[in-house]
Design a protein around this motif. Structure first.
Motif, PDB file in Angstrom:
ATOM      1  N   LEU A   1       4.704   1.853  -1.385  1.00 36.98           N
ATOM      2  CA  LEU A   1       4.015   1.214  -0.451  1.00 36.98           C
ATOM      3  C   LEU A   1       2.463   2.035  -0.495  1.00 36.98           C
ATOM      4  N   ARG A   2       2.423   3.237  -0.917  1.00 37.26           N
ATOM      5  CA  ARG A   2       1.041   3.765  -0.872  1.00 37.26           C
ATOM      6  C   ARG A   2       0.552   3.117  -2.009  1.00 37.26           C
ATOM      7  N   ARG A   3       0.765   3.057  -3.289  1.00 40.75           N
ATOM      8  CA  ARG A   3       0.304   2.364  -4.251  1.00 40.75           C
ATOM      9  C   ARG A   3      -0.426   1.131  -4.168  1.00 40.75           C
TER      10      ARG A   3
ATOM     11  N   TRP B   1       4.405   7.446   4.841  1.00 42.36           N
ATOM     12  CA  TRP B   1       4.591   7.050   3.360  1.00 42.36           C
ATOM     13  C   TRP B   1       2.916   6.882   2.607  1.00 42.36           C
ATOM     14  N   VAL B   2       2.238   6.139   3.666  1.00 43.85           N
ATOM     15  CA  VAL B   2       0.820   5.579   2.950  1.00 43.85           C
ATOM     16  C   VAL B   2      -0.263   6.759   2.916  1.00 43.85           C
TER      17      VAL B   2
ATOM     18  N   ILE C   1       8.799  -4.884   2.914  1.00 46.72           N
ATOM     19  CA  ILE C   1       7.551  -4.223   2.717  1.00 46.72           C
ATOM     20  C   ILE C   1       8.234  -3.312   1.955  1.00 46.72           C
ATOM     21  N   PRO C   2       7.200  -2.669   0.781  1.00 44.83           N
ATOM     22  CA  PRO C   2       7.853  -1.382   0.025  1.00 44.83           C
ATOM     23  C   PRO C   2       8.044  -0.382   0.837  1.00 44.83           C
TER      24      PRO C   2
ATOM     25  N   PRO D   1      -0.303  -0.215  10.186  1.00 49.21           N
ATOM     26  CA  PRO D   1       1.236  -0.578  10.195  1.00 49.21           C
ATOM     27  C   PRO D   1       1.630  -1.148  11.350  1.00 49.21           C
ATOM     28  N   HIS D   2       2.197  -2.318  11.161  1.00 49.64           N
ATOM     29  CA  HIS D   2       2.882  -2.937  12.431  1.00 49.64           C
ATOM     30  C   HIS D   2       4.340  -3.447  11.990  1.00 49.64           C
TER      31      HIS D   2
END
Length: 204
Positions: free
Chosen positions: A49-51, A91-92, A43-44, A100-101
């Motif tokens: 990850l936000r983008r 991050w997001v 996962i980024p 998130p998991h």
């Protein structure tokens, strides 16, 4: 309901059919549209990850984005599943449609409850790892344990190494997912997120 599920790669993709069958038994039509989106191995992180999440929600029209990361990534990014979830959320940012998991320590932890099936397929007879499947640790994570029993089977004449896509599908197909849910809290939390988004009863 249109849900994007960010996954690391091959093993999680193998979970898609089993997840659909599980949800079909618990949800009234119409079924949610689940899109598994592999992320080339992991996962980024951070702004990337936000983008990715914002693009899926704002440009691609998803109602929600779920990310599933392994705790064991080959790095020291995460201490445990809780730490992984907290970092992904930070991050997001404060986005109520991001969920998130984490699989502790990797996705194969959710296969360990089906060890007798793993023995049958691999031809090995190694004993199942002791304790909770999600406590099998960084030093020898679940995916390594499964690889080891397949290697043992090869030595005993069964010419078959562990394939994440082929064998994960076969293991899951032969078993009741609830047997893993009952001993894997992180798996239960992931499934309950989807059930909640679909306004269905959650797994107690």
């Amino acid at each position: 309901m249109k849900i994007a599920i960010l996954v690391e790669g091959a093993t999680e993709m193998a979970f898609k059919t089993k997840l659909h069958d599980f949800l079909k038994s618990r949800l009234e039509p119409p079924m949610p549209k689940l899109k598994f989106i592999p992320q080339e191995g992991r996962i980024p992180k951070e702004d990337k990850l936000r983008r990715v999440v914002e693009n899926l929600l704002e440009k691609d029209g998803y109602d929600a984005v779920i990310a599933i990361t392994d705790v064991y990534t080959g790095t020291n990014d995460f201490v445990d599943a809780q730490d992984a979830k907290e970092k992904m959320r930070s991050w997001v940012g404060n986005n109520p449609r991001f969920y998130p998991h984490a699989a502790q320590y990797d996705f194969e932890a959710w296969l360990l409850p089906f060890w007798s099936t793993i023995q049958q397929i691999s031809g090995g007879n190694k004993s199942a790892p002791s304790g909770s499947p999600e406590r099998v640790n960084h030093d020898n994570p679940p995916s390594y344990r499964i690889k080891e029993i397949f290697e043992q089977g090869q030595k005993q004449g069964k010419c078959r190494s562990y394939s994440k896509t082929r064998d994960a599908v076969s293991i899951l197909r032969r078993n009741d997912l609830m047997n893993a849910v009952n001993v894997c809290p992180e798996l239960k939390a992931f499934l309950n997120t989807i059930l909640s988004l679909c306004e269905a009863d959650q797994i107690p």
